[in-house]
Each structure stands twice: as structure tokens, then as C-alpha cells.
Write a protein that holds these residues in place. Sequence first.
Motif, short mmCIF file in Angstrom:
data_model
loop_
_atom_site.label_atom_id
_atom_site.label_comp_id
_atom_site.label_asym_id
_atom_site.label_seq_id
_atom_site.Cartn_x
_atom_site.Cartn_y
_atom_site.Cartn_z
N HIS A 162 55.24 64.10 35.44
CA HIS A 162 56.04 63.95 34.19
C HIS A 162 55.45 62.53 34.19
N ASN A 163 55.13 61.49 34.85
CA ASN A 163 54.65 59.87 34.28
C ASN A 163 54.11 59.68 33.76
N ARG A 164 53.02 60.66 33.50
CA ARG A 164 51.14 60.76 32.94
C ARG A 164 50.86 61.40 32.12
N ARG A 165 53.02 62.30 31.38
CA ARG A 165 52.51 63.02 30.55
C ARG A 165 53.25 61.24 29.43
N PRO A 166 52.12 62.14 28.10
CA PRO A 166 51.59 60.95 26.85
C PRO A 166 52.69 60.62 26.22
N LYS A 167 53.34 58.91 26.02
CA LYS A 167 54.65 58.99 25.00
C LYS A 167 54.26 58.42 23.92
N LEU A 168 53.88 58.66 23.61
CA LEU A 168 53.20 59.03 21.85
C LEU A 168 52.24 60.24 21.56
N PRO A 169 52.56 60.67 20.18
CA PRO A 169 51.84 62.03 19.82
C PRO A 169 50.18 62.11 20.27
N SER A 170 49.53 63.43 20.29
CA SER A 170 48.79 62.65 20.66
C SER A 170 47.83 63.21 19.25
N SER A 171 47.29 61.98 19.25
CA SER A 171 45.89 61.27 18.50
C SER A 171 45.07 63.57 18.02
N SER A 172 44.10 63.11 16.91
CA SER A 172 43.15 64.17 16.56
C SER A 172 42.45 65.04 17.65
N ILE A 173 42.30 66.35 17.24
CA ILE A 173 41.30 66.58 18.51
C ILE A 173 40.26 65.46 18.72
N ALA A 174 39.83 65.63 19.49
CA ALA A 174 38.53 65.04 20.42
C ALA A 174 37.50 66.04 20.11
#
Length: 433
Positions: A162-174
Motif C-alpha cells: 500500500h505504501n507504493r501505490r501511486p498518490k496521484l492518478p496515473s498518467s497516459s498509457i506508456a
Amino acid sequence: MQAFSALRRLVSAVCSRPALPRCGICGTASDTLQPGFGLLFDIDGVLVRGRTPIPAARKAFQKLLSPQGRFVVPVVFVTNAGNCLRQTKADQLSHILGVPITQDQVMMSHSPLRMFRKYQDKCVLVSGQGPVLDIAKNLGFEKVLSIDMLREFFPLLDVVDHNRRPKLPSSSIANIPQIEAIILFGEPIRWETNLQLIVDILLTNGNLGHAHQNLKVPHLPLLACNMDLMWMAEAHSPRFGHGAFLVCLENIYKKITGKELKYEALVGKPSELTYQYAEYLIREQALERKWSRPIQSLYAVGDNLMTDIYGANLYNRYLEERLARKKRKAVAKMATVTGSSGMLSQEDELDGPWESELAAPTATSCKSILVCTGVYNPHMEALSEEGRKLQQAAFHGHRDFQFDPVLVEPGHIVRDVDEAVELIFQQEKFVAQ
């Protein structure tokens, strides 16, 4: 009288010279030792425990080195470790053992992957620890992605911690190339991350930008190194190896899909290809030293019944079957010349799939020697029939290698590697300088 004095001086000069090494076969003096055998040493549990040398190893190498510091027989260090480059491992061994070792004497579990040329121009995902990108490129793979790189491209896929989950929405697909194969070098540090993303790659056919798809059969090629379920370090008991990680991956994949995970290749001990590649390195050493005698016997010294002993015995079986095929082929050829009936089956073809790369083996035997300084514990191993049944029920070998009690029976059991070297020299009637 003068002639007699001159003769005495000549005899005295000859007798005062150091004795030349004696040939192990005929016992005559020779300027150059001509060994007809090679040694394959496991490392962990045989020569070292972690970064600590086993005392018997230093004694053994006193027998294996000439006064000039050169090996008197061809030696290859065959390890199932896969977390570093060959040169790095050679430097580590040289430092720990106090012996000059080159990278040409070291065989990592991933070394045979150099021959898998059909994948070297494809985009491959690599799993393990250490400099995995450098290792892959050193083996000839040109387009390489690591698990850490995938985490950065697709942060929402790794959410167990849980500590490594992104805090912000993910960016566009790589925008990354489609993965075409997976290479497993060794046990990773974060098993849950690697297990999740490898299964994702298999279920999306290499495109993490998509959701799991209908299962494609066969799935992407999977090449795995090091099948050791356990290995021996400084701890009192064996530790989990990469084989334990493979057990997890295989069972998760089957639980999700209902199908067996398939490997394009399994390399490292006990695979035959690993021993064939090790023999190739032995022959190259003999060639470099200009030793003309063919290498006919290999001695594999290890501490693990399920990898070192199983693998050596499996390769010995291959060599015996190859020799039998060679004899049948000679009989059939003679029959053709004389006009008698003689037919060869497909099984009688001598060359295996890798002999065009490595050249045909010259060895006719690979003898296994088990030491008691590592995984093998003589006090816990039961040799009774009941013990054999228990051993089969708890087979520590990889799923794709069937249990065969003959293959886990060592040719010899000795206390340590020093006793192993003594035994080998006795068997070969070899007297080093």
C-alpha cells in the motif's frame, strides 16, 4: 680421468634439478602435464558459504595450482547463481579463495542463454536482481526491459504494498514496445511485484496497456535459469532459491488459467545443456593450454542431490547413450560396406540441437561427487528403502524433471572438496607437480 670427472659433474647437475612432473598415465617425466579430465565445481556449499571460504577449498586449490599459479587441470566453476556477470563472479571467487580465476572459468546459470539467438533481437522482459539489464545485454539480447521499468510505466499494476501505490492518478498509457519473451534470471527481491507483472505479461500477450485477454496458447516464450529450490549460505539451514519462486509462478498461473505454465528453456543445473556448455568451456581451456589429450572424463563436485548430482548423472546418461548410438552407427556403416542389413533409427542421430554451436562432446563420462559441507546433510539422509520413498515424495527437483532414484545417487560421497580432489587424482592416477 678427466672424462670421468666431467661425467660426475653432469650427473650431479641433472640430479640437482627439480623433478619434472610425471605423466598420470604412463608415469614418465613430461615438461607439460596432459590431463585427460576436467573438474566442474559447484560454488555455494562446496567452496564457500556466502562470502566465507570453506577451509577445505584452500587446501584443494593448493593441489590444483602449479608453483607458477596456473591450474594443472581444466576447471570450471558451475554455479546456479544468476545475479551478476561472469567477470564479477570470477573477481569475487579470486578474492575469497585467493586463487587467480578468469571469467572463462566461470559458468553462471544464465550462460547457456547466449546460444538462444532467435530471441536476441526481440523485446524481452527480465526478472531477477543485480544488474539484470547488463547481464541480458552481455548475453546478446538487444531490447531489454526490467520489472522496475514496467512498474514506472504502469504504476497501477503493483498495488500489494500500500505504501507504493501511486498518490496521484496515473498518467497516459506508456508507449513501450510489445514484450515478446520473458527471461527469469533468478529470485527477485519483491516476489509479489514480479509474480503479478509476469502473470500480467503472460495474460496480455506482452501488452500491459490492455486488460487480460482470452488465453493464447502457447503463451509467450518463457526462459528460466536456476531451478534450485534451496541453496546454502551462512545460515544453519538451506534458504529458498529461484526454484521456490518458479513453484509460486507455476501454481499461480495454473490457478488463474487452469493450464500448465510452459518453458521454452530451463537452464542451469541440472539441465543437460548446462553440462554440455560446461564441457565446452573445459575443452576451450585445454585448447588454450595446448593440451593435446582429449578430455574424456568430467568430475562434477556438488552439495545438492537434486541439482549437482542429478544433473551430473543425467549428463552421464546422455554421454553413455550417445556413445551407444555412435557404436550402432559404426556397425550400420560397416554393414552398408559389406552389403549386410543395417538400419539406423532417428534416435541414432548423434548430433543434438546445440552441437553445431558447441561442437560434439569428447567426454564419455561425467562422474558425480557429493560433499557434506552444504545442502546435503549425511545425518538426515536415510539410505533405506523407506528413506528413498520419502525422498521421492519430497522431490526437490523442478516439476519438469522426473524423479529417478538412480539420478540422485552420487558416484562418491566425501567429506569436503579437498577429499574430492584427492579422490579424483587417485582415480585418474594423476600426479601434479
